[in-house]
Write an enzyme that holds these catalytic residues in place. Structure first.
Site, PDB file in Angstrom:
ATOM      1  N   LYS A  70      54.095 -16.516 -10.434  1.00 16.87           N
ATOM      2  CA  LYS A  70      54.075 -15.095  -9.806  1.00 16.87           C
ATOM      3  C   LYS A  70      54.545 -15.215  -8.483  1.00 16.87           C
ATOM      4  O   LYS A  70      53.852 -15.831  -7.560  1.00 16.87           O
ATOM      5  CB  LYS A  70      52.470 -14.885 -10.065  1.00 16.87           C
ATOM      6  N   ASP A 151      40.754  -5.262 -13.010  1.00 17.65           N
ATOM      7  CA  ASP A 151      42.012  -4.894 -13.692  1.00 17.65           C
ATOM      8  C   ASP A 151      42.155  -5.154 -14.965  1.00 17.65           C
ATOM      9  O   ASP A 151      43.245  -5.588 -15.559  1.00 17.65           O
ATOM     10  CB  ASP A 151      43.320  -5.271 -12.891  1.00 17.65           C
TER      11      ASP A 151
END
Length: 275
Positions: A70, A151
């Site tokens: 990431k 999230d």
């Protein structure tokens, strides 16, 4: 960074990592598949202590492991703080219901995380209402470790058999520390629409919306962002497509008042008993 330096080119600079295709892209980072050689094979990857090689995507004992890299879109201090916050959450969980953190660093001035790569998400492979039991247990364990995800959505959940993992801790709160709101609009609790911060209760609200989607094929409110936001704030969800007792549990999760929602552990116990 020059115009030709894509994240894939930048990440190719990392020793021992072969970078593959892009897996996904969000507001602050992109995620790339890769294989990392010379990395320690993770020892465990869930609360039961099962070998990490049993996690979807890895083989125990291999010298090379499948990873997800990431990398932030920009090398700003905001991005560095966000990556550091995500790394802290993953380090706290240490592979329990989350990908194990393998390494951190910077490539071309942009911060990155290297994570153990798991299998396909619920958004890709789907899952019935029974998957919610395992997700709720995973969320309860994450909350017990002092981490709020912030999230939750099918794109950020992996379920394999009776085990579940949460992905993307970029909006996580560790021990109540401030974090940016990152919830998808379909799963976003009313208090987040009002500008409040993520909490264990907002995670449970998202669980209710996810349960509705897995059982019926759609979250409780659909439409454009403005319409969905109004519905989360003002409307009762229509749960006609849900059978009892799941409908009652989902309705409790979707309570407008966070104080009226069950804890994730309570929800997991109720789901396991009634489904």
């Amino acid at each position: 960074m020059s115009a030709g330096e894509t994240p894939q080119i930048l990440l190719a600079e990392i020793d021992g990592v072969a970078v593959g295709e892009e897996l996904g892209r969000g507001g602050y980072a992109s995620v790339w598949a890769g294989v990392m050689s010379g990395a320690p094979v993770p020892a465990a990857n869930d609360a039961t202590g099962d070998a990490a090689g049993d996690a979807p995507g890895n083989v125990a004992g291999d010298a090379a492991i499948a990873v997800a890299i990431k990398v932030a879109h920009r090398g700003t201090e905001v991005a560095r703080r966000r990556v550091a916050r995500e790394a802290a959450a993953l380090a706290r969980l240490d592979g329990r219901h989350a990908p194990r953190l393998v390494a951190t660093g910077e490539a071309g001035g942009r911060p990155y995380l290297i994570l153990e790569r798991l299998g396909a998400t619920l958004a890709v492979r789907g899952g019935g209402a029974a998957a919610v039991v395992h997700v709720a247990r995973a969320v309860a364990a994450v909350h017990a470790a002092g981490v709020v995800h912030g999230d939750l959505k099918p794109d950020n959940l992996v379920v394999d058999g009776e085990r579940a993992w949460l992905l993307d801790f970029g909006s996580a709160r560790v021990d109540g520390a401030a974090a940016p709101v990152g919830a998808g609009v379909a799963y976003m609790a009313p208090e987040l629409w009002r500008g409040g911060g993520a909490s264990a209760a907002s995670d449970v609200y998202a669980l209710g919306a996810i349960a509705c989607e897995l059982a019926t094929g759609a979250p409780p409110f659909t439409g454009d962002a403005r319409a969905v936001g109004h519905a989360h704030l003002m409307l009762r969800p229509a749960l006609d497509g849900l059978a009892e007792p799941l409908a009652t549990l989902v309705r409790r999760c979707l309570a407008k008042d966070p104080a009226h929602r069950p804890a994730a552990a309570e929800l997991a116990a109720a789901l396991a008993e009634q489904l």
